[in-house]
Write a protein that holds these residues in place. Structure first.
Motif, PDB file in Angstrom:
ATOM      1  N   MET A   1      23.835 -63.013  -4.283  1.00  9.38           N
ATOM      2  CA  MET A   1      23.971 -63.705  -3.019  1.00  9.38           C
ATOM      3  C   MET A   1      25.435 -64.112  -2.851  1.00  9.38           C
ATOM      4  N   ILE A   2      25.980 -63.846  -1.675  1.00 11.79           N
ATOM      5  CA  ILE A   2      27.350 -64.224  -1.362  1.00 11.79           C
ATOM      6  C   ILE A   2      27.317 -65.584  -0.658  1.00 11.79           C
ATOM      7  N   VAL A   3      28.052 -66.541  -1.217  1.00 15.14           N
ATOM      8  CA  VAL A   3      28.086 -67.901  -0.702  1.00 15.14           C
ATOM      9  C   VAL A   3      29.510 -68.241  -0.285  1.00 15.14           C
ATOM     10  N   ARG A   4      29.637 -68.834   0.882  1.00 12.66           N
ATOM     11  CA  ARG A   4      30.942 -69.319   1.339  1.00 12.66           C
ATOM     12  C   ARG A   4      30.921 -70.840   1.313  1.00 12.66           C
ATOM     13  N   ILE A   5      31.918 -71.424   0.668  1.00 15.40           N
ATOM     14  CA  ILE A   5      32.147 -72.860   0.775  1.00 15.40           C
ATOM     15  C   ILE A   5      33.227 -73.003   1.844  1.00 15.40           C
ATOM     16  N   MET A   6      32.899 -73.665   2.916  1.00 14.51           N
ATOM     17  CA  MET A   6      33.818 -73.768   4.047  1.00 14.51           C
ATOM     18  C   MET A   6      35.174 -74.304   3.579  1.00 14.51           C
ATOM     19  N   GLY A   7      36.225 -73.594   3.961  1.00 12.67           N
ATOM     20  CA  GLY A   7      37.573 -73.997   3.615  1.00 12.67           C
ATOM     21  C   GLY A   7      38.044 -73.549   2.248  1.00 12.67           C
ATOM     22  N   GLU A   8      37.177 -72.881   1.477  1.00 18.36           N
ATOM     23  CA  GLU A   8      37.549 -72.482   0.121  1.00 18.36           C
ATOM     24  C   GLU A   8      37.496 -70.984  -0.118  1.00 18.36           C
ATOM     25  N   GLY A   9      36.506 -70.318   0.398  1.00 12.70           N
ATOM     26  CA  GLY A   9      36.351 -68.902   0.140  1.00 12.70           C
ATOM     27  C   GLY A   9      34.924 -68.578  -0.276  1.00 12.70           C
ATOM     28  N   GLN A  10      34.760 -67.363  -0.803  1.00 10.88           N
ATOM     29  CA  GLN A  10      33.429 -66.869  -1.138  1.00 10.88           C
ATOM     30  C   GLN A  10      33.260 -66.704  -2.646  1.00 10.88           C
ATOM     31  N   VAL A  11      32.020 -66.887  -3.087  1.00 15.25           N
ATOM     32  CA  VAL A  11      31.644 -66.620  -4.475  1.00 15.25           C
ATOM     33  C   VAL A  11      30.334 -65.844  -4.472  1.00 15.25           C
ATOM     34  N   GLU A  12      30.126 -65.083  -5.514  1.00 14.55           N
ATOM     35  CA  GLU A  12      28.867 -64.359  -5.684  1.00 14.55           C
ATOM     36  C   GLU A  12      28.034 -65.104  -6.713  1.00 14.55           C
ATOM     37  N   ILE A  13      26.798 -65.411  -6.329  1.00 16.79           N
ATOM     38  CA  ILE A  13      25.875 -66.166  -7.177  1.00 16.79           C
ATOM     39  C   ILE A  13      24.759 -65.240  -7.631  1.00 16.79           C
ATOM     40  N   GLY A  14      24.455 -65.275  -8.922  1.00  9.84           N
ATOM     41  CA  GLY A  14      23.365 -64.480  -9.452  1.00  9.84           C
ATOM     42  C   GLY A  14      22.013 -65.097  -9.141  1.00  9.84           C
ATOM     43  N   ALA A  15      20.994 -64.281  -9.066  1.00  6.90           N
ATOM     44  CA  ALA A  15      19.636 -64.749  -8.746  1.00  6.90           C
ATOM     45  C   ALA A  15      19.132 -65.789  -9.743  1.00  6.90           C
ATOM     46  N   ALA A  16      19.569 -65.680 -10.993  1.00  5.82           N
ATOM     47  CA  ALA A  16      19.121 -66.606 -12.028  1.00  5.82           C
ATOM     48  C   ALA A  16      19.608 -68.033 -11.787  1.00  5.82           C
ATOM     49  N   ASP A  17      20.650 -68.206 -10.998  1.00  8.52           N
ATOM     50  CA  ASP A  17      21.214 -69.534 -10.759  1.00  8.52           C
ATOM     51  C   ASP A  17      20.647 -70.226  -9.523  1.00  8.52           C
ATOM     52  N   ILE A  18      19.879 -69.530  -8.733  1.00  7.61           N
ATOM     53  CA  ILE A  18      19.372 -70.089  -7.477  1.00  7.61           C
ATOM     54  C   ILE A  18      18.458 -71.289  -7.718  1.00  7.61           C
ATOM     55  N   ASP A  19      17.607 -71.258  -8.746  1.00  8.80           N
ATOM     56  CA  ASP A  19      16.689 -72.377  -9.001  1.00  8.80           C
ATOM     57  C   ASP A  19      17.450 -73.674  -9.269  1.00  8.80           C
ATOM     58  N   VAL A  20      18.497 -73.607 -10.083  1.00  7.65           N
ATOM     59  CA  VAL A  20      19.293 -74.800 -10.384  1.00  7.65           C
ATOM     60  C   VAL A  20      19.964 -75.320  -9.109  1.00  7.65           C
ATOM     61  N   LEU A  21      20.478 -74.399  -8.306  1.00  6.03           N
ATOM     62  CA  LEU A  21      21.119 -74.803  -7.061  1.00  6.03           C
ATOM     63  C   LEU A  21      20.112 -75.414  -6.092  1.00  6.03           C
TER      64      LEU A  21
ATOM     65  N   PRO B   1      29.885 -60.177   4.059  1.00  5.01           N
ATOM     66  CA  PRO B   1      29.151 -61.147   4.876  1.00  5.01           C
ATOM     67  C   PRO B   1      28.532 -62.224   3.974  1.00  5.01           C
ATOM     68  N   SER B   2      28.685 -63.469   4.359  1.00  2.74           N
ATOM     69  CA  SER B   2      28.123 -64.581   3.590  1.00  2.74           C
ATOM     70  C   SER B   2      26.649 -64.738   3.917  1.00  2.74           C
ATOM     71  N   GLU B   3      25.825 -64.813   2.888  1.00  2.00           N
ATOM     72  CA  GLU B   3      24.396 -65.029   3.086  1.00  2.00           C
ATOM     73  C   GLU B   3      24.088 -66.516   3.214  1.00  2.00           C
ATOM     74  N   LEU B   4      25.030 -67.328   2.775  1.00  2.00           N
ATOM     75  CA  LEU B   4      24.838 -68.771   2.760  1.00  2.00           C
ATOM     76  C   LEU B   4      26.188 -69.432   2.975  1.00  2.00           C
ATOM     77  N   ILE B   5      26.243 -70.442   3.820  1.00  2.00           N
ATOM     78  CA  ILE B   5      27.472 -71.178   4.060  1.00  2.00           C
ATOM     79  C   ILE B   5      27.230 -72.639   3.707  1.00  2.00           C
ATOM     80  N   LEU B   6      28.085 -73.151   2.807  1.00  2.00           N
ATOM     81  CA  LEU B   6      27.991 -74.537   2.374  1.00  2.00           C
ATOM     82  C   LEU B   6      29.121 -75.350   2.978  1.00  2.00           C
ATOM     83  N   PRO B   7      28.878 -76.651   3.182  1.00  2.00           N
ATOM     84  CA  PRO B   7      29.915 -77.495   3.776  1.00  2.00           C
ATOM     85  C   PRO B   7      31.062 -77.739   2.800  1.00  2.00           C
ATOM     86  N   PRO B   8      32.211 -78.156   3.326  1.00  3.63           N
ATOM     87  CA  PRO B   8      33.315 -78.503   2.440  1.00  3.63           C
ATOM     88  C   PRO B   8      33.022 -79.815   1.718  1.00  3.63           C
ATOM     89  N   ALA B   9      33.753 -80.075   0.664  1.00  2.01           N
ATOM     90  CA  ALA B   9      33.537 -81.282  -0.139  1.00  2.01           C
ATOM     91  C   ALA B   9      33.756 -82.568   0.643  1.00  2.01           C
TER      92      ALA B   9
END
Length: 92
Positions: free
Chosen positions: A1-21, A65-73
């Protein structure tokens, strides 16, 4: 999953980490529902820190393309409240 943190950029998250998130997302939602600014700030930073830690940063010139967009800190509790969907910030 591609995640964008607004104002920071994108990271790729593995499926195994979704539960913790999702757990952190639920804690953030609870802080928002209780209108607890201190707890909200703590939980938002914990979620973003975890995304940064488990995610693999994509190059700045990547146009995935970001599948998820998170707010900035520094987002306000109201800004994050507006971003929440039926399943929080992170679906699943």
């Amino acid at each position: 999953m591609i995640v964008r943190i607004m104002g920071e950029g994108q990271v790729e998250i593995g499926a195994a980490d979704i539960d913790v998130l999702n757990e952190l997302d639920s804690e953030l939602e609870a802080a928002i529902e209780s209108d607890d600014e201190t707890e909200f700030r703590t939980k938002l930073h914990a979620l973003l820190d975890k995304v940064r830690h488990v995610g693999k940063a994509l190059p700045d010139d990547s146009l995935e393309p970001s599948e998820l967009i998170l707010p900035p800190a520094d987002a306000s509790i109201e800004e994050v409240r507006e971003m929440l969907g039926d399943t929080g910030l992170i679906p699943g």
